[in-house]
Design an enzyme around this catalytic site. Sequence first.
Site, PDB file in Angstrom:
ATOM      1  N   CYS A 144      48.079  -1.415   5.017  1.00 44.06           N
ATOM      2  CA  CYS A 144      48.118  -2.337   6.371  1.00 44.06           C
ATOM      3  C   CYS A 144      47.578  -1.636   7.484  1.00 44.06           C
ATOM      4  O   CYS A 144      47.651  -0.425   7.602  1.00 44.06           O
ATOM      5  CB  CYS A 144      49.763  -2.402   6.687  1.00 44.06           C
ATOM      6  N   ASP A 308      53.395   1.895  17.463  1.00 43.21           N
ATOM      7  CA  ASP A 308      53.317   3.404  17.719  1.00 43.21           C
ATOM      8  C   ASP A 308      51.813   3.754  18.227  1.00 43.21           C
ATOM      9  O   ASP A 308      50.984   3.081  17.983  1.00 43.21           O
ATOM     10  CB  ASP A 308      54.068   4.393  16.754  1.00 43.21           C
TER      11      ASP A 308
END
Length: 384
Positions: A144, A308
Amino acid sequence: MAFNIVTKNNVRDRFKSAPRPEIWKDATDKDWNNWIWQQQKRIKSMDVLEKVLNVTEEERNAFAQSHEQFNMGITPYYASLMDPNDPNCPIRLQSVPKAGELNITVNDLEDPLGEEKDMPVPGITHRYPDRVLFYTTHNCPVYCRHCTRKRKVSDPSSSAANKQLEEGLAYIESHKEIRDVIISGGDPLSNSDDRLEYILSRLRAMDHIQVFRIGTRNLVTLPQRITDEFAQMLTKYHPVFVHTHFNHPKECTQEAFDAVARLANAGCVVNNQMVLLKGVNDDPKIVMELNHKLLMMRVRPYYIFQCDMSQGISHFRTPVEKGLEIIEALRGWTSGMAVPHYVVDAPGGGGKIPLLPSKYLISHEGKTWKLRNYKNQEYDYIEP
Ligand code: SF4
């Protein structure tokens, strides 16, 4: 009075399989539904990707400059969900490199959640008193592009060899305060069934371990991995929780539905941890649709994570207000089961901090709480 029981259940029929791209048209169903075949045929080069998609110049350049640091890997199944002509397809954005990855901003962190500093032995992060994260592999079926653990995922030098595995198990065995183990990676389902069963059996034999969670994206990227044999094996080690990572309704296919069904029928509880990603799911309507589909699949929407501060993923980050807007658009307007917790995983290892829109609590004085509901109507709650 006699009731006529209606036995038709059409929920599965509401989920569809994507058509197979031309390049795999000749694959037999047996191959296509075989997770090892899917792993072997993963797209790792531009040459193969060009046969599946109309690749843009930006994607070609981004691949050339990024794949040595963080591999590209896409299963044929996940590639079949992509729009070959739309570079902004949400599946494509999550799996094909983009120019934004090459941009490292001043606030980016190599280890955004401070997982390495709380590592008493290699492969174990022990931050909270009663639970640990246990890394068991560096591999994933799809890499990913927004991965938090880019620093080690896909890097063979970070692989969890048997010695590391044994040291991790020994650490857990000797720390009686640990009651919950999150089996992670990479994707732990990249391990063989035998290796996974060895880990589960060792953990289950420890009297202080109450539950474990398997953190896997295979339900999304390689649902064929959830075989009947694998699900059956898990039944010996309950309670087993599976935490997965659907980000977009396009990922809710009939294959994913069947994979979750095998786990749920085997008694596993499946929770979803969505990551809020610009261009993929930063829209309340998309999140609402995703969560409704997940519930029909027997997956509970559990968390929405603010993206994040990992290196090279700033192009995916949204303002925090976007997450609050999504929660406000869900709360009250749909079932509470479809409303996950929105959290920021604090940079540097502070843990998950829940955020809620500020509108619900107007004021609090003495025994009177002035509250506002989802329709902006005001109410007083008075304590006895
Ligand atoms: S499956 Fe998880 S660990 Fe693997 S690349 Fe995706 S986000 Fe990272």
